[in-house]
Design an enzyme around this catalytic site. Structure first.
Site, PDB file in Angstrom:
ATOM      1  N   HIS A 266       0.840  -1.208   0.000  1.00 17.94           N
ATOM      2  CA  HIS A 266       0.000   0.000   0.000  1.00 17.94           C
ATOM      3  C   HIS A 266       0.869   1.249   0.000  1.00 17.94           C
ATOM      4  O   HIS A 266       1.794   1.361   0.799  1.00 17.94           O
ATOM      5  CB  HIS A 266      -0.882  -0.034   1.258  1.00 17.94           C
ATOM      6  CG  HIS A 266      -2.043   0.904   1.190  1.00 17.94           C
ATOM      7  ND1 HIS A 266      -1.896   2.262   1.074  1.00 17.94           N
ATOM      8  CD2 HIS A 266      -3.379   0.674   1.218  1.00 17.94           C
ATOM      9  CE1 HIS A 266      -3.093   2.824   1.042  1.00 17.94           C
ATOM     10  NE2 HIS A 266      -4.011   1.882   1.124  1.00 17.94           N
ATOM     11  N   ARG A 337      -3.061   1.038  -6.297  1.00 18.78           N
ATOM     12  CA  ARG A 337      -2.008   0.979  -5.280  1.00 18.78           C
ATOM     13  C   ARG A 337      -0.672   0.485  -5.815  1.00 18.78           C
ATOM     14  O   ARG A 337       0.376   1.001  -5.438  1.00 18.78           O
ATOM     15  CB  ARG A 337      -2.466   0.057  -4.147  1.00 18.78           C
ATOM     16  CG  ARG A 337      -3.610   0.667  -3.408  1.00 18.78           C
ATOM     17  CD  ARG A 337      -4.188  -0.259  -2.379  1.00 18.78           C
ATOM     18  NE  ARG A 337      -5.295   0.429  -1.740  1.00 18.78           N
ATOM     19  CZ  ARG A 337      -6.063  -0.103  -0.815  1.00 18.78           C
ATOM     20  NH1 ARG A 337      -5.859  -1.346  -0.422  1.00 18.78           N
ATOM     21  NH2 ARG A 337      -7.031   0.586  -0.278  1.00 18.78           N
ATOM     22  N   LEU A 469     -13.489  -5.243   1.690  1.00 19.72           N
ATOM     23  CA  LEU A 469     -14.692  -5.320   2.534  1.00 19.72           C
ATOM     24  C   LEU A 469     -15.871  -5.772   1.675  1.00 19.72           C
ATOM     25  O   LEU A 469     -16.704  -6.577   2.098  1.00 19.72           O
ATOM     26  CB  LEU A 469     -14.977  -3.963   3.173  1.00 19.72           C
ATOM     27  CG  LEU A 469     -13.862  -3.396   4.068  1.00 19.72           C
ATOM     28  CD1 LEU A 469     -14.306  -2.069   4.683  1.00 19.72           C
ATOM     29  CD2 LEU A 469     -13.477  -4.372   5.167  1.00 19.72           C
TER      30      LEU A 469
END
Ligand SMILES: Cc1cc2nc3c(=O)[nH]c(=O)nc-3n(C[C@H](O)[C@H](O)[C@H](O)COP(=O)(O)OP(=O)(O)OC[C@H]3O[C@@H](n4cnc5c(N)ncnc54)[C@H](O)[C@@H]3O)c2cc1C
Length: 666
Positions: A266, A337, A469
């Protein structure tokens, strides 16, 4: 094994509907005769547990923390994606599907990603119905922001605490079922092995982490939702306890492990400050909505900053290099990313880094504060030319969006990010690889399923922000509860499974033997000593940039370290008590095997794609150079005793709805 025979290719809404019909064949009353073990109660496992219990199954749920509320999912900050098109910016199921496949550098399974995009909007409705306080606009509609790799705003959020709020929603739903007696919760229990009876997963061996007791638990199916394995690097943004043991144990019992080398680094984490650290801290990707990333344009300025002779704020606009905006004008600071991380590393390697170690770039909010402040001054009828007032008003807006992240940064770095740019650097964050699953989320062991970050499924070689998520909750609320019935239907008359079967006793003995071995080892070094050494090999030779020579060395070094670990690790205390060193020892033992397979996978993949960057395979501009002719497949490894003996199986990636092209964010 022909893996692709289990996979429908292409977007398959029609087949997806078939599954729903199929599950209707299972009489709800019959579900009461079926037990399901769920290992892990993070967002994936927690949502699955609640939903399966609601459907009528008897669920036994396990987590190693003292409460499901403390799963690593609670750390998720920035948001969750869904194709709702609330901003009217042209979002759609197809666009989310396309962005995700492209973001994963064309190494994800098309059918899974399409299903994920299809159910994304349902997740938001589900969570809002549970009372999850997602951010809203002034008019009451749910708000959205942008994340990397997309040109639309589709990320729903709860300030910088999205994971926490979503987890509380899933946990509340679980609690209702615990109250009804439909979920039996085993907190502070760690699964240490899978039990297979007649070729099917029928239970687990778990250690009660408080008393040390080894327990046998049976069920008709076992679901693993144990999270990712980023901590194989020792330093990562994952929770300290996150580990690979459950996933690795099922791998050793026959579940193929897919794409272990696909790891996400990240771009926006607080830089490493020294050897003493055991944890790295993420600054959410949401900050790239408003923060601009830069380094000094001139080497002498970068050096002066490193030596403390100049400050970031001393440099004029002309003296700054907003390198993402320069290289990728279309996506700017919101490139995915992998791309942002590599670009930051490239600048730091070239000598433009801005902290003492030269491994940091700036993330600057000055422009956003000015922009928001000016708008707010207009809204309030105040003087938009009053610079101090504009800064104050703008800082308030930024605080309302990212306040907790700014506070975290201030507490860790002791610098005020409202007045001086943050310093950030890439860090290990997420693992796209994991246990291989078919379209029903079942591993290669019948009856053993894997969900959330612990499976490899939907993100290919690079996950887009706010999609973990989404995938975990899609798996838990909307996919597994429909597909698991397909497997369980034949077992409805089977009745409970005895834990006295020889397979349970044999697995229990294996676990006890390993624990005794650690306790009786008279070594000299702590578990962390070995974990840190492993992490250093991984970061130096299997990290952001890899090459054949480094990977070959890493494989040998990890194998040697593993041997040294078994000879020389010291685990104080006893087996029959709360013993965190012992817990760590079993986890690091697994990391020491997984790390080697990881390097082996990276070595075999002679191409660059997403987060897997092989220095030998790059374009002239330093971008990842894929080889679709030879590597458009999922690499699924079969355990054969040692990582070096693991056997490769290939699931071909067939794209029927998306054309494979060189990824571009320009
Ligand atoms: C700092 C940070 C911020 C993030 N922010 C975002 C974000 O904004 N948006 C986004 O989409 N993603 C984000 N991610 C990624 C996302 O948080 C994770 O991928 C996701 O939460 C994983 O959920 P999970 O349920 O699969 O696993 P986890 O939440 O890790 O849960 C694992 C569960 O398994 C249990 N477990 C593990 N092993 C065992 C065992 N052997 N025995 C018993 N139980 C076991 C644990 O106790 C736990 O309950 C972030 C990640 C990090 C590190």
């Amino acid at each position: 094994m022909a893996l692709d025979s289990k996979i429908p290719h292409g977007p398959i809404s029609d087949k997806w509907t078939d599954y729903k019909d199929h599950i209707n064949l299972v009489n709800p009353a019959n579900k009461r005769n079926l037990d399901i073990i769920i290992v892990g109660t993070g967002l994936a496992g927690g949502s699955a547990a609640a939903t399966l219990a609601e459907q009528g199954y008897n669920v036994k749920a396990f987590c190693f923390q003292d409460s499901p509320r403390r799963a690593h999912s609670i750390a998720a900050q920035g948001g969750i994606n869904a194709a709702k098109n609330y901003k009217g910016d042209g979002d759609s199921v197809y666009r989310l599907f396309y962005d995700t496949v492209k973001g994963g550098d064309y190494r994800a399974r098309e059918a899974n990603v399409h299903r994920l995009a299809e159910v994304s909007a349902n997740i938001i409705d589900q969570c809002v119905a549970q009372g999850v306080p997602l951010a809203r606009e002034y008019g009451g509609l749910l708000d959205n922001r942008s994340f990397g790799g997309t040109l639309v705003s589709r990320t729903f959020y709860a300030q910088g605490q999205t994971g926490q709020q979503l987890l509380l929603g899933a946990y509340s739903a679980m609690n209702r079922q615990i109250g009804r007696g439909k979920i039996k919760m085993y907190n502070r229990h760690e699964m240490l092995d899978l039990v297979i009876v007649n070729g099917k997963a029928r239970g687990i061996i778990a250690r009660n982490l408080v008393t040390g007791e080894i327990e046998r638990h049976s069920a008709h199916a076992v679901v693993v939702g144990s999270g990712g394995y980023g901590n194989v690097f020792f330093l990562s943004t994952n929770a300290m306890g996150s580990n690979a043991t459950a996933a690795w144990k099922i791998h050793k019992k026959g579940a193929f492990f897919a794409n272990p080398c696909y790891t996400q680094i990240h771009p926006t984490c607080i830089p490493v400050s020294g050897d003493h650290q055991s944890k790295l801290t993420l600054m959410s990707e949401s900050l790239r909505n408003d923060g601009r990333i830069w380094v000094p344009a001139k080497l002498e300025d970068a050096q002066a900053i490193r030596e403390g002779k100049k400050k970031a704020t001393d440099l004029s606009e002309a003296e700054r290099d907003y390198f993402l905006e320069r290289r990728y004008p279309a996506f700017g600071n919101l490139v995915p990313r992998d791309v942002a991380s590599r670009a930051a590393k490239e600048r730091c390697d070239a000598g433009f880094g801005v902290n003492k170690t030269g491994e940091a770039v700036y993330l600057d909010f000055a422009a956003a504060i000015k922009r928001y402040g000016t708008e707010e001054a207009f809204v309030k009828g105040l003087d938009a030319n009053d610079a101090a007032l504009v800064t104050k008003l703008g800082a308030e807006i930024v605080k309302s969006k990212y306040g907790n992240l700014f506070q975290m940064y201030y507490k860790i770095v002791d610098e005020d990010p409202y007045t001086t740019p943050m310093m950030i650097y890439p860090a290990v964050h997420y693992t796209m690889g994991g246990t291989w699953v078919d379209y029903n989320l079942m591993t290669t062991i019948p009856g053993c399923f894997s969900i959330g970050e612990s499976n490899f499924s939907d993100h290919g070689a690079n996950r887009l922000g706010a999609s973990a998520l989404m995938q975990g909750l899609a798996d838990g609320y909307f996919v597994l509860p429909y597909t698991i019935g397909d497997y369980l239907a034949p077992d409805i008359k089977m009745g409970p499974i005895s834990t006295d079967l020889p397979e349970f006793l044999a697995a229990e003995k294996e676990v006890k033997d390993q624990i005794d071995r650690f306790i009786n080892n008279k070594g000299t070094h702590s578990v962390d000593y070995f974990h840190k050494k492993l992490g250093k090999i991984m970061w130096d030779k299997v990290g952001m940039a890899r090459n054949a020579q480094g990977l070959t060395e890493a494989i040998e070094e990890i194998a040697a370290l593993r041997e040294e670990f078994y000879k020389d690790v010291k685990v104080p205390g006893s087996a029959n008590e709360f013993n965190q060193e012992l817990e760590k020892a079993t986890r690091v033992a697994d990391f020491l095997e997984l790390g080697e397979l990881f390097a082996k996978d990276a070595l075999h993949r002679n191409e660059s794609c997403g987060g897997h960057f092989r220095e030998e395979y790059q374009t002239e501009e330093g971008e990842a150079l894929r080889d679709d002719e030879n590597f458009a497949y999922v690499a699924a490894w079969e355990y054969k005793g040692k990582p070096s003996d693991a056997v490769l199986h290939k699931e071909p990636l067939v794209y029927e709805n998306i054309k494979l092209v060189q990824r571009s964010y320009k």
